[in-house]
Write an enzyme that holds these catalytic residues in place. Sequence first.
Site, PDB file in Angstrom:
ATOM      1  CB  ILE A 110     -32.684  52.275 -27.440  1.00  8.74           C
ATOM      2  CG1 ILE A 110     -33.153  51.037 -26.662  1.00  8.74           C
ATOM      3  CG2 ILE A 110     -31.574  51.913 -28.409  1.00  8.74           C
ATOM      4  CD1 ILE A 110     -33.762  49.954 -27.530  1.00  8.74           C
ATOM      5  CB  VAL A 159     -36.266  33.613 -32.908  1.00  8.04           C
ATOM      6  CG1 VAL A 159     -35.190  33.359 -33.958  1.00  8.04           C
ATOM      7  CG2 VAL A 159     -37.290  34.629 -33.404  1.00  8.04           C
ATOM      8  N   GLY A 171     -28.557  47.337 -32.424  1.00  8.04           N
ATOM      9  CA  GLY A 171     -28.447  46.123 -31.595  1.00  8.04           C
ATOM     10  C   GLY A 171     -27.779  44.988 -32.351  1.00  8.04           C
ATOM     11  CB  ALA A 172     -25.040  45.063 -34.881  1.00 12.54           C
ATOM     12  CG  PHE A 195     -30.398  34.815 -31.006  1.00 10.58           C
ATOM     13  CD1 PHE A 195     -29.508  33.805 -31.383  1.00 10.58           C
ATOM     14  CD2 PHE A 195     -31.766  34.588 -31.162  1.00 10.58           C
ATOM     15  CE1 PHE A 195     -29.978  32.591 -31.899  1.00 10.58           C
ATOM     16  CE2 PHE A 195     -32.237  33.381 -31.667  1.00 10.58           C
ATOM     17  CZ  PHE A 195     -31.349  32.393 -32.043  1.00 10.58           C
ATOM     18  CB  ILE A 196     -32.521  38.199 -34.379  1.00 13.35           C
ATOM     19  CG1 ILE A 196     -33.433  37.215 -33.618  1.00 13.35           C
ATOM     20  CG2 ILE A 196     -33.023  38.419 -35.794  1.00 13.35           C
ATOM     21  CD1 ILE A 196     -34.863  37.717 -33.406  1.00 13.35           C
ATOM     22  CE  LYS A 232     -40.452  43.631 -30.234  1.00 14.24           C
ATOM     23  NZ  LYS A 232     -39.156  44.294 -30.522  1.00 14.24           N
TER      24      LYS A 232
END
Length: 342
Positions: free
Chosen positions: A58, A199, A7-8, A11-12, A169
Amino acid sequence: MSVFVSGANGFIAQHIVDLLLKEDYKVIGSARSQEKADGLIRAFGNNPNFSMEIVKDISKLDAFDHVFQKHGKDIKIVLHTASPFCFDVTDNERDLLIPALNGVKGILNSIKKYAANSVERVVLTSSFAAVFDITKESDKSVTFNEESWNPATWESCQCDAINAYCGSKKFAEKAAWDFLKENRDSVKFQLTAINPVYVFGPQMFAEDVKKHLNTSCEMVNNLMHLSPEDKIPEMFGGYIDVRDVAKAHLVAFQKNETIGQRLIISEARFTMQDILDVLNEDFPVLKGKIPVGKPATGATHNTLGATLDNTKSKKLLGFKFRNLKETIDDTASQILKFEGRL
Ligand code: NDP
């Protein structure tokens, strides 16, 4: 030796890739489409240390097989960030729970099949959502720490999308720890979980700022577009800057003390009032355009709910996190520049 970041384009993850490249790691990222992969390679200036693979969905347990078949011998570190983080879903299982859970099961099984002897460290981007009990967030007598687990069940978390995301999660992180227990003799890697709170912070590339942002930054964007008389959304949570979350992912695999740990990445608690206080104080352009509320009554100034004790994580990581003023200033000024208001 390469680092794989799933997931490059997220955002993070974009901030993670940036730090990895700055530290001269060879990085292989994944995105869902060729267009997203090409865009990211261009954004990072066609850096020769950066390449991309396509991982379409995924939810499919074999989604990562081709990546590890091709690069398995070269990948030493895996940072699994990909997971759906959105609340506008129609089917909680299909859109949130299954991709999160199968994403973890799938990537760990691909490592087992094709890179059991080469991958040494796996860092899973979990969440504080896997830690806390959503029903006790406003209970001042409760403390959450690295030992705490979201008590939701697969069924109970499906009451709405927020609960389902939190459940996704929890089940994903739990699957990772269980996988390691069951496969300790078949894989070499050590596991660390990163459990960030909300975040905020700037997008890695200002050009990527759009009318609507990723789920967490959209909370700030939304506040910046309320009218003075609008109701302030009720909210109590922890905040952290994206640049600190990215750094934590690197420290998580660079140190041995973090092996087997859950690292809660949080600077402090906040409410929307705290964010409004920063926006009203630091951006004259927003004066009179957004709500003022009741300044200095947020979580910065009062204990409003459950305590989050991440002393252990902060000590293990060993670096100082950015404060709310810095993270909101940098988030908001990027948005205002995009809108031509700054
Ligand atoms: P983003 O939505 O920006 O990134 C999520 C990434 O996961 C994207 O690359 C996205 O691809 C990918 N993804 C989602 N679903 C699938 C799927 N079914 N198949 C393949 N790829 C998929 O979110 P963030 O950067 O904010 O989140 C990254 C991670 O951090 C997530 O695991 C999230 O749960 C976690 N996290 C985030 C927090 C926050 O406040 N932002 C707080 C705590 C944890 P695409 O871009 O194509 O949709």
